[in-house]
Design a protein around this motif. Structure first.
Motif, PDB file in Angstrom:
ATOM      1  N   LEU A   1     -54.521 -59.273 -30.415  1.00 51.80           N
ATOM      2  CA  LEU A   1     -54.410 -60.788 -29.710  1.00 51.80           C
ATOM      3  C   LEU A   1     -55.971 -61.224 -30.151  1.00 51.80           C
ATOM      4  O   LEU A   1     -56.691 -61.047 -29.536  1.00 51.80           O
ATOM      5  N   GLY A   2     -55.724 -62.230 -31.171  1.00 53.54           N
ATOM      6  CA  GLY A   2     -57.111 -62.677 -31.737  1.00 53.54           C
ATOM      7  C   GLY A   2     -57.747 -61.709 -32.398  1.00 53.54           C
ATOM      8  O   GLY A   2     -57.245 -61.041 -33.249  1.00 53.54           O
ATOM      9  N   ASN A   3     -59.081 -61.401 -32.054  1.00 59.68           N
ATOM     10  CA  ASN A   3     -60.153 -60.635 -32.528  1.00 59.68           C
ATOM     11  C   ASN A   3     -60.076 -59.217 -32.203  1.00 59.68           C
ATOM     12  O   ASN A   3     -60.685 -58.214 -32.834  1.00 59.68           O
ATOM     13  N   ARG A   4     -59.198 -58.822 -31.057  1.00 58.70           N
ATOM     14  CA  ARG A   4     -59.273 -57.637 -30.540  1.00 58.70           C
ATOM     15  C   ARG A   4     -57.746 -57.133 -30.231  1.00 58.70           C
ATOM     16  O   ARG A   4     -56.991 -57.650 -30.329  1.00 58.70           O
ATOM     17  N   SER A   5     -57.704 -55.671 -30.294  1.00 60.40           N
ATOM     18  CA  SER A   5     -56.433 -55.037 -30.056  1.00 60.40           C
ATOM     19  C   SER A   5     -56.066 -55.108 -28.574  1.00 60.40           C
ATOM     20  O   SER A   5     -57.066 -55.604 -27.739  1.00 60.40           O
TER      21      SER A   5
END
Length: 256
Positions: free
Chosen positions: A186-190
């Motif tokens: 989700l975005g830059n992170r898991s």
């Protein structure tokens, strides 16, 4: 939000996605609860239904939009809910996101007409059910490993995708996290890293809040967080199974 959830007691489902001029990669997540502007990033919401001022439920699709899909696919039985699920699947297609990356940063998403509408709608329904019911997903069989701390036990909540593990505290780690789980982002992170970030202990900057209201301690929630991580791991793995299957049949994939 009043048109989507009334006073907060009305049932609805929304597709939330990042808005124009977002700095992170395009992201989308279904929810059945009221969300804020920063739920994702500059969040925009498309509900399955909306409610008028009398509290009456109305379909959130125009007659024109419904006719476009029914005419395109030659199926008068296509419903607004089918289109809602179809949209959720298309917005998860990595080839769609790549092909229209610049458009998604600047404008409201547009829906292409993919072959096999029914298959995409079915996949979207599966994805939405996974994401709405993440708290009741079967826990992934992670291994809880006891560690030997060198001093007082401190919360860590650190992810190690390379080793497939999460360090909860100096005394406990979760291992056996498959590579696929880290790929659901989700975005830059898991999704797993998002959970870790939400449960970290932080010292409030304001001295009054720090003195009187700084009562959160991870140790009080460690067992529940470990359980949640196992469930989110299952959701992540199953999401990527569906997304990979969608990517393989996407008409936007290279060479298609």
């Amino acid at each position: 939000m009043n048109n989507i959830y009334g006073d907060g007691s009305l049932q609805n489902t929304t597709i939330c996605f990042s808005g124009a001029a977002s700095s992170k990669p395009f992201q989308v997540l279904g929810t059945n609860r009221i969300t804020g502007f920063d739920f994702l990033e500059k969040t925009q919401c498309v509900p399955l239904h909306f409610y008028n001022k009398n509290g009456d439920k109305q379909a959130n699709i125009t007659a024109w939009g419904l006719a476009q899909f029914r005419t395109r696919y030659g199926d008068a039985g296509i419903s607004g809910e089918d289109i809602f699920h179809y949209a959720y699947a298309v917005l998860h297609d990595p080839h769609y996101r790549a092909a229209y990356a610049q458009n998604l940063k600047q404008d409201f998403p547009r829906l292409p007409f993919y072959p096999d509408f029914a298959a995409w709608a079915a996949a979207g329904r599966q994805l939405l059910a996974l994401h709405l019911n993440y708290e009741t997903a079967a826990p992934y069989p992670l291994a809880a490993v006891a560690l030997a701390p060198k001093g007082p036990v401190k919360p860590r909540l650190k992810a190690n995708p390379t080793e497939g593990s999460i360090l909860l505290t100096d005394a406990q780690a979760l291992t056996g996290i498959p590579a696929a789980a880290w790929r659901y982002r989700l975005g830059n992170r898991s999704a797993l890293e998002w959970v870790l970030d939400q449960y970290k202990e932080r010292t409030p900057k304001d001295p009054t809040i720090r003195a009187h209201f700084d009562t959160y301690r991870f140790a009080d929630h460690a067992e529940a967080v470990a359980d949640l991580l196992a469930r989110v791991c299952t959701v992540s793995v199953e999401t990527m199974q569906i997304v990979d299957a969608l990517a393989a049949q996407s008409p936007l994939r290279p060479g298609a």
